[in-house]
Design a protein around this motif. Sequence first.
Motif, PDB file in Angstrom:
ATOM      1  N   TYR A  55       0.805  -1.302   0.192  1.00  0.00           N
ATOM      2  CA  TYR A  55       0.139   0.045  -0.052  1.00  0.00           C
ATOM      3  C   TYR A  55       0.865   1.336  -0.214  1.00  0.00           C
ATOM      4  O   TYR A  55       0.626   2.333  -0.522  1.00  0.00           O
ATOM      5  CB  TYR A  55      -1.058   0.034   1.367  1.00  0.00           C
ATOM      6  CG  TYR A  55      -0.159   0.221   2.411  1.00  0.00           C
ATOM      7  CD1 TYR A  55      -0.072   1.424   3.361  1.00  0.00           C
ATOM      8  CD2 TYR A  55       0.291  -1.112   3.106  1.00  0.00           C
ATOM      9  CE1 TYR A  55       0.316   1.539   4.192  1.00  0.00           C
ATOM     10  CE2 TYR A  55       0.947  -0.710   4.444  1.00  0.00           C
ATOM     11  CZ  TYR A  55       1.084   0.665   5.099  1.00  0.00           C
ATOM     12  OH  TYR A  55       1.815   0.693   6.390  1.00  0.00           O
ATOM     13  N   ILE A  56       2.036   1.115   0.610  1.00  0.00           N
ATOM     14  CA  ILE A  56       2.945   2.471   0.484  1.00  0.00           C
ATOM     15  C   ILE A  56       3.383   2.685  -0.874  1.00  0.00           C
ATOM     16  O   ILE A  56       3.595   3.710  -1.183  1.00  0.00           O
ATOM     17  CB  ILE A  56       4.084   1.993   1.512  1.00  0.00           C
ATOM     18  CG1 ILE A  56       3.753   1.807   3.037  1.00  0.00           C
ATOM     19  CG2 ILE A  56       5.239   3.027   1.245  1.00  0.00           C
ATOM     20  CD1 ILE A  56       3.279   3.484   3.499  1.00  0.00           C
ATOM     21  N   THR A  57       4.020   1.661  -1.562  1.00  0.00           N
ATOM     22  CA  THR A  57       4.563   1.521  -2.859  1.00  0.00           C
ATOM     23  C   THR A  57       3.359   2.228  -3.891  1.00  0.00           C
ATOM     24  O   THR A  57       3.505   2.982  -4.722  1.00  0.00           O
ATOM     25  CB  THR A  57       4.791   0.258  -3.558  1.00  0.00           C
ATOM     26  OG1 THR A  57       3.857  -0.753  -3.572  1.00  0.00           O
ATOM     27  CG2 THR A  57       6.098  -0.186  -2.654  1.00  0.00           C
ATOM     28  N   SER A  58       1.800   1.620  -3.539  1.00  0.00           N
ATOM     29  CA  SER A  58       0.974   2.249  -4.386  1.00  0.00           C
ATOM     30  C   SER A  58       0.890   3.954  -4.123  1.00  0.00           C
ATOM     31  O   SER A  58       0.564   4.732  -5.054  1.00  0.00           O
ATOM     32  CB  SER A  58      -0.387   1.610  -4.009  1.00  0.00           C
ATOM     33  OG  SER A  58      -1.451   2.110  -4.963  1.00  0.00           O
ATOM     34  N   GLY A  59       0.959   4.298  -2.739  1.00  0.00           N
ATOM     35  CA  GLY A  59       0.794   5.711  -2.456  1.00  0.00           C
ATOM     36  C   GLY A  59       1.875   6.479  -2.903  1.00  0.00           C
ATOM     37  O   GLY A  59       1.781   7.390  -3.267  1.00  0.00           O
ATOM     38  N   ALA A  60       3.002   5.769  -3.044  1.00  0.00           N
ATOM     39  CA  ALA A  60       4.217   6.601  -3.396  1.00  0.00           C
ATOM     40  C   ALA A  60       4.070   6.927  -5.158  1.00  0.00           C
ATOM     41  O   ALA A  60       4.345   7.962  -5.569  1.00  0.00           O
ATOM     42  CB  ALA A  60       5.606   5.606  -3.357  1.00  0.00           C
ATOM     43  N   TRP A  61       3.526   5.771  -5.743  1.00  0.00           N
ATOM     44  CA  TRP A  61       3.300   6.235  -7.101  1.00  0.00           C
ATOM     45  C   TRP A  61       2.237   7.403  -7.421  1.00  0.00           C
ATOM     46  O   TRP A  61       2.489   8.172  -8.218  1.00  0.00           O
ATOM     47  CB  TRP A  61       2.651   4.921  -7.887  1.00  0.00           C
ATOM     48  CG  TRP A  61       2.938   4.817  -9.371  1.00  0.00           C
ATOM     49  CD1 TRP A  61       3.812   4.581 -10.269  1.00  0.00           C
ATOM     50  CD2 TRP A  61       1.878   5.549 -10.298  1.00  0.00           C
ATOM     51  NE1 TRP A  61       3.540   4.805 -11.481  1.00  0.00           N
ATOM     52  CE2 TRP A  61       2.493   5.432 -11.714  1.00  0.00           C
ATOM     53  CE3 TRP A  61       0.726   6.118 -10.063  1.00  0.00           C
ATOM     54  CZ2 TRP A  61       1.648   5.986 -12.824  1.00  0.00           C
ATOM     55  CZ3 TRP A  61      -0.020   6.743 -11.055  1.00  0.00           C
ATOM     56  CH2 TRP A  61       0.656   6.655 -12.467  1.00  0.00           C
ATOM     57  N   ASN A  62       1.157   7.158  -6.636  1.00  0.00           N
ATOM     58  CA  ASN A  62       0.078   8.318  -6.693  1.00  0.00           C
ATOM     59  C   ASN A  62       0.581   9.507  -6.107  1.00  0.00           C
ATOM     60  O   ASN A  62       0.313  10.554  -6.862  1.00  0.00           O
ATOM     61  CB  ASN A  62      -1.106   7.861  -5.899  1.00  0.00           C
ATOM     62  CG  ASN A  62      -1.798   6.784  -6.418  1.00  0.00           C
ATOM     63  OD1 ASN A  62      -1.963   6.511  -7.564  1.00  0.00           O
ATOM     64  ND2 ASN A  62      -2.391   5.869  -5.329  1.00  0.00           N
ATOM     65  N   MET A  63       1.486   9.557  -5.149  1.00  0.00           N
ATOM     66  CA  MET A  63       2.040  10.601  -4.833  1.00  0.00           C
ATOM     67  C   MET A  63       2.960  11.627  -5.957  1.00  0.00           C
ATOM     68  O   MET A  63       2.971  12.568  -6.430  1.00  0.00           O
ATOM     69  CB  MET A  63       2.984  10.795  -3.771  1.00  0.00           C
ATOM     70  CG  MET A  63       3.620  11.918  -3.319  1.00  0.00           C
ATOM     71  SD  MET A  63       2.783  13.424  -2.798  1.00  0.00           S
ATOM     72  CE  MET A  63       2.113  12.892  -1.285  1.00  0.00           C
ATOM     73  N   LEU A  64       3.948  10.604  -6.527  1.00  0.00           N
ATOM     74  CA  LEU A  64       4.708  10.965  -7.730  1.00  0.00           C
ATOM     75  C   LEU A  64       3.797  11.510  -8.943  1.00  0.00           C
ATOM     76  O   LEU A  64       4.218  12.461  -9.412  1.00  0.00           O
ATOM     77  CB  LEU A  64       5.927   9.960  -7.999  1.00  0.00           C
ATOM     78  CG  LEU A  64       6.720   9.642  -7.093  1.00  0.00           C
ATOM     79  CD1 LEU A  64       7.554   8.265  -7.490  1.00  0.00           C
ATOM     80  CD2 LEU A  64       7.738  11.062  -6.828  1.00  0.00           C
ATOM     81  N   TYR A  65       2.966  10.722  -9.097  1.00  0.00           N
ATOM     82  CA  TYR A  65       1.938  11.129 -10.510  1.00  0.00           C
ATOM     83  C   TYR A  65       1.400  12.466 -10.195  1.00  0.00           C
ATOM     84  O   TYR A  65       1.412  13.437 -11.106  1.00  0.00           O
ATOM     85  CB  TYR A  65       0.854  10.177 -10.432  1.00  0.00           C
ATOM     86  CG  TYR A  65      -0.079  10.388 -11.553  1.00  0.00           C
ATOM     87  CD1 TYR A  65       0.364  10.183 -12.922  1.00  0.00           C
ATOM     88  CD2 TYR A  65      -1.180  11.166 -11.436  1.00  0.00           C
ATOM     89  CE1 TYR A  65      -0.578  10.392 -13.817  1.00  0.00           C
ATOM     90  CE2 TYR A  65      -1.987  11.462 -12.443  1.00  0.00           C
ATOM     91  CZ  TYR A  65      -1.516  10.896 -13.655  1.00  0.00           C
ATOM     92  OH  TYR A  65      -2.632  11.289 -14.772  1.00  0.00           O
ATOM     93  N   SER A  66       0.921  12.664  -8.980  1.00  0.00           N
ATOM     94  CA  SER A  66       0.164  14.126  -9.007  1.00  0.00           C
ATOM     95  C   SER A  66       1.408  15.126  -8.810  1.00  0.00           C
ATOM     96  O   SER A  66       0.999  16.401  -9.193  1.00  0.00           O
ATOM     97  CB  SER A  66      -0.499  14.234  -7.484  1.00  0.00           C
ATOM     98  OG  SER A  66       0.289  13.901  -6.458  1.00  0.00           O
ATOM     99  N   ARG A  67       2.240  14.802  -8.293  1.00  0.00           N
ATOM    100  CA  ARG A  67       3.422  16.126  -7.888  1.00  0.00           C
ATOM    101  C   ARG A  67       4.364  16.442  -9.200  1.00  0.00           C
ATOM    102  O   ARG A  67       4.689  17.299  -9.703  1.00  0.00           O
ATOM    103  CB  ARG A  67       4.473  15.671  -6.803  1.00  0.00           C
ATOM    104  CG  ARG A  67       3.634  15.635  -5.456  1.00  0.00           C
ATOM    105  CD  ARG A  67       3.222  16.798  -5.110  1.00  0.00           C
ATOM    106  NE  ARG A  67       2.523  17.142  -3.856  1.00  0.00           N
ATOM    107  CZ  ARG A  67       1.075  16.902  -3.557  1.00  0.00           C
ATOM    108  NH1 ARG A  67       0.379  16.476  -4.716  1.00  0.00           N
ATOM    109  NH2 ARG A  67       0.845  16.538  -2.376  1.00  0.00           N
ATOM    110  N   ILE A  68       4.522  15.415 -10.169  1.00  0.00           N
ATOM    111  CA  ILE A  68       5.328  15.508 -11.323  1.00  0.00           C
ATOM    112  C   ILE A  68       4.653  16.169 -12.385  1.00  0.00           C
ATOM    113  O   ILE A  68       5.312  16.681 -13.167  1.00  0.00           O
ATOM    114  CB  ILE A  68       6.240  14.218 -11.606  1.00  0.00           C
ATOM    115  CG1 ILE A  68       7.066  13.713 -10.413  1.00  0.00           C
ATOM    116  CG2 ILE A  68       7.110  14.291 -12.704  1.00  0.00           C
ATOM    117  CD1 ILE A  68       8.140  14.549 -10.161  1.00  0.00           C
TER     118      ILE A  68
END
Length: 210
Positions: A55-68
């Motif tokens: 769930y952390i890796t999924s959250g990491a991808w979502n965070m990067l997607y929204s920020r990048i």
Amino acid sequence: MERIVNPSNFSIKQCLLWFILSILIPFNSGMANTQNIKNIVILPFETNSQSDISYITSGAWNMLYSRISWRDHVRVIDRHKLSGSLDNLTAVTENERIFNIAQDTSAEYVMTGSITEFANAFSLDVKLYDIENRSYLTFYDQTEKIDQVIKKINLISAKINKKVFDRTTTTFERMEKEKLISEEELKRIHPEQMMPIHQSKTNDPWWKFW
């Protein structure tokens, strides 16, 4: 014999011309913007932990997607579109794998990362590959709490935005302000630190070639 121009016909022609231009001009502008957009692939983060932290890796991808993601500048390749490229991947070396993914998705950048749990702490390792220049940028951070991992990802994304895409975000400005305050506080507590000294190591990210 003098020709008489019908004002109504002239007006209709003018309206038709402006209508055509109103369609073509935005379209051409959009095409120009599209050509300037940089594509980036964010690969799923690897995990090294005895616990299930997917769930952390999924959250990491979502965070990067929204920020990048940056409208008209940076496009993050949809991960559903990426899954097909990963399934058909037969590369042997890591560099070959990165290059093939970039080629298959027409991406200028590819990001990889890992989250490692060790001695009740979590470390983050991120690499951003510049395909055209065959180089990569490294980022590292760590935290003792798992609920702080996503926050650290946010800080890394701010560094990437500034270093790679010359985009100053609110997060980056806050980081710089906190860094300045910390330096001023250090000087106040230790006046000897006000003297300039040579440092052989730096925490700032830098490009490496591959």
